[in-house]
Design an enzyme around this catalytic site. Sequence first.
Site, PDB file in Angstrom:
ATOM      1  N   GLY A   1      -3.688  -4.288   5.969  1.00  0.00           N
ATOM      2  CA  GLY A   1      -2.815  -3.848   7.078  1.00  0.00           C
ATOM      3  C   GLY A   1      -3.232  -2.450   7.538  1.00  0.00           C
ATOM      4  O   GLY A   1      -3.940  -1.777   7.308  1.00  0.00           O
TER       5      GLY A   1
ATOM      6  N   ASP B   1     -13.675  -2.086   2.885  1.00  0.00           N
ATOM      7  CA  ASP B   1     -12.532  -2.140   4.109  1.00  0.00           C
ATOM      8  C   ASP B   1     -13.410  -1.536   5.423  1.00  0.00           C
ATOM      9  O   ASP B   1     -14.066  -2.375   6.083  1.00  0.00           O
ATOM     10  CB  ASP B   1     -11.512  -1.602   3.756  1.00  0.00           C
ATOM     11  CG  ASP B   1     -10.274  -1.174   4.884  1.00  0.00           C
ATOM     12  OD1 ASP B   1     -10.679  -1.795   6.042  1.00  0.00           O
ATOM     13  OD2 ASP B   1      -9.308  -0.502   4.642  1.00  0.00           O
TER      14      ASP B   1
ATOM     15  N   ASP C   1      -6.922   3.073  -3.159  1.00  0.00           N
ATOM     16  CA  ASP C   1      -7.841   2.901  -1.785  1.00  0.00           C
ATOM     17  C   ASP C   1      -8.109   4.461  -1.495  1.00  0.00           C
ATOM     18  O   ASP C   1      -7.100   5.055  -1.230  1.00  0.00           O
ATOM     19  CB  ASP C   1      -7.039   2.077  -0.688  1.00  0.00           C
ATOM     20  CG  ASP C   1      -7.723   1.953   0.551  1.00  0.00           C
ATOM     21  OD1 ASP C   1      -9.073   2.757   0.913  1.00  0.00           O
ATOM     22  OD2 ASP C   1      -7.162   1.622   1.528  1.00  0.00           O
TER      23      ASP C   1
ATOM     24  N   LYS D   1      -0.975  -1.122  -4.618  1.00  0.00           N
ATOM     25  CA  LYS D   1      -2.232  -0.199  -4.056  1.00  0.00           C
ATOM     26  C   LYS D   1      -1.771   1.032  -4.083  1.00  0.00           C
ATOM     27  O   LYS D   1      -0.820   1.338  -3.205  1.00  0.00           O
ATOM     28  CB  LYS D   1      -2.754  -0.881  -2.974  1.00  0.00           C
ATOM     29  CG  LYS D   1      -3.711   0.061  -2.120  1.00  0.00           C
ATOM     30  CD  LYS D   1      -4.411  -0.803  -1.210  1.00  0.00           C
ATOM     31  CE  LYS D   1      -4.775   0.032   0.316  1.00  0.00           C
ATOM     32  NZ  LYS D   1      -5.186  -0.890   1.110  1.00  0.00           N
TER      33      LYS D   1
ATOM     34  N   SER E   1       0.675  -1.322   0.024  1.00  0.00           N
ATOM     35  CA  SER E   1       0.011   0.062   0.114  1.00  0.00           C
ATOM     36  C   SER E   1       0.959   1.190   0.079  1.00  0.00           C
ATOM     37  O   SER E   1       1.717   1.379   0.854  1.00  0.00           O
ATOM     38  CB  SER E   1      -0.769  -0.057   1.273  1.00  0.00           C
ATOM     39  OG  SER E   1      -1.583   1.077   1.451  1.00  0.00           O
TER      40      SER E   1
ATOM     41  N   GLU F   1     -10.891   0.573  -3.487  1.00  0.00           N
ATOM     42  CA  GLU F   1     -11.152   0.051  -2.054  1.00  0.00           C
ATOM     43  C   GLU F   1     -11.738   1.388  -1.478  1.00  0.00           C
ATOM     44  O   GLU F   1     -11.308   2.533  -1.529  1.00  0.00           O
ATOM     45  CB  GLU F   1      -9.957  -0.211  -1.241  1.00  0.00           C
ATOM     46  CG  GLU F   1      -9.989  -0.718   0.157  1.00  0.00           C
ATOM     47  CD  GLU F   1      -8.646  -1.100   0.559  1.00  0.00           C
ATOM     48  OE1 GLU F   1      -7.838  -1.226   0.016  1.00  0.00           O
ATOM     49  OE2 GLU F   1      -8.371  -1.117   1.959  1.00  0.00           O
TER      50      GLU F   1
ATOM     51  N   LYS G   1      -9.514  -7.050   7.837  1.00  0.00           N
ATOM     52  CA  LYS G   1      -8.642  -6.714   8.869  1.00  0.00           C
ATOM     53  C   LYS G   1      -8.974  -7.245  10.120  1.00  0.00           C
ATOM     54  O   LYS G   1     -10.262  -6.834  10.673  1.00  0.00           O
ATOM     55  CB  LYS G   1      -8.365  -5.012   8.995  1.00  0.00           C
ATOM     56  CG  LYS G   1      -7.783  -4.482   7.866  1.00  0.00           C
ATOM     57  CD  LYS G   1      -7.716  -2.885   8.059  1.00  0.00           C
ATOM     58  CE  LYS G   1      -6.976  -2.420   6.784  1.00  0.00           C
ATOM     59  NZ  LYS G   1      -7.417  -1.046   6.737  1.00  0.00           N
TER      60      LYS G   1
ATOM     61  N   LYS H   1      -2.837   4.966  -2.639  1.00  0.00           N
ATOM     62  CA  LYS H   1      -4.013   5.626  -1.791  1.00  0.00           C
ATOM     63  C   LYS H   1      -4.388   6.579  -2.757  1.00  0.00           C
ATOM     64  O   LYS H   1      -3.347   7.390  -3.460  1.00  0.00           O
ATOM     65  CB  LYS H   1      -3.227   6.225  -0.440  1.00  0.00           C
ATOM     66  CG  LYS H   1      -2.903   5.147   0.571  1.00  0.00           C
ATOM     67  CD  LYS H   1      -4.337   4.505   1.003  1.00  0.00           C
ATOM     68  CE  LYS H   1      -4.063   3.601   2.323  1.00  0.00           C
ATOM     69  NZ  LYS H   1      -5.145   3.193   2.711  1.00  0.00           N
TER      70      LYS H   1
END
Length: 376
Positions: A291, A239, A189, A162, A136, A214, A263, A164
């Site tokens: 994570g 998520d 995400d 991934k 990420s 996400e 998670k 952000k």
Amino acid sequence: MLNIDAIHLREINMPLAYPFETSFGLTTGRRILLVELEADGLTAWGECVAGEHPYFSDEMIDTAWIITEHELAPRLLEAEIEGGGSCPEIFKQVRGHRMAKAALENAVWDLEAQVERVPLSQLLGGTRKTIPCGVSIGIQPSLEKLMDTIAAELAAGYQRIKLKCKQGWDNQVFEAVRERWPDIMLSCDANSAYRMRDFDHIATWDRFKLLMIEQPLWYDDFYFHSMLQKRLDTAICLDESIRNRRDALAAIDMESCRIINVKVGRVGGFSEAIAVHNAAAERGIPVWCGGMLETGIGRSHNIALSSLPNFSLPGDVSASSRYWVQDIIEPPVTVSAKGEIAVPTAAGRGFEVRKDRIEALTVRRQSLYAKARVTA
Ligand code: OSB
Ligand code: MG
């Protein structure tokens, strides 16, 4: 029967090796609540993934500390505990505070694995010998910096990137990354950065062939995600919204998502994480392990969870060195050139905890003890 003699709470402060920026804020260092169980001469650990602020969810380290000290730990010290699976019932009266519950529950599973002398992964029902890993990557100061970071992570072997994202750090970024790497497994995400007015904008992302988007919308939403999913070819992954098995069932049934990020802290512990995993597996929905910038303790627990069969997509579980100059476990978590982490085969979590380093990082502590037991 597990007899817990003492529960030690501590807060450690650890600077991140690399600052991490999401749509909800910048993290430069972590304040982490660790729980340590003493039982029959054994020591087990749990890590609370609650952040420094209630920005990801409504929990934060200080609320988790209070709930653990005043509500959860006293219940655990008085309970009859068969194993980690006993915890949801023991904590049932306390509503919410799932990250706080997970830290203790996971420590009990960690203990149970030691007592039973089996790898934690096996105790959880894991079958994988290795887990596929992604990274990420936080919002970067510049596009150039991001491109260099991606190049380095791909060179290290990571199977999925991934990114952000948020308004102003989306289309141009995806465009540039796809131009240079047309075929990599790429996802994004948003951590709830977008709203209904952004639906047309998000619908243009289909051309980037992302593996998933996400949590684009509100942290507690299913309905509007299902409306957005209807407009997209790209899978939505939830998520923040998924707090438990029932949420997973609702989201799958409403078609709010086609992939779920599990998670263990967000859902309240291994019991519920396994339940979410199973519910998704039965409905053909792949999951992957998220994570929360964990130390090696939480990371080792994430590795064990990721060994379950329906964790079929690369997770956000990556090498210790991406987060810490020096981790608090030994050996540190490493990732192979194929982008995999080997699931430990030793009994318990499979990594030694470096108590000396933890002591040096501790800024607050509190111990709770069981009442003397009457033995027959
Ligand atoms: O949404 O997955 C998230 C980190 C902190 C809070 C939320 C998230 C994340 C990450 C980082 O994406 C995952 C990691 O590398 O630990
Ligand atoms: Mg996320």
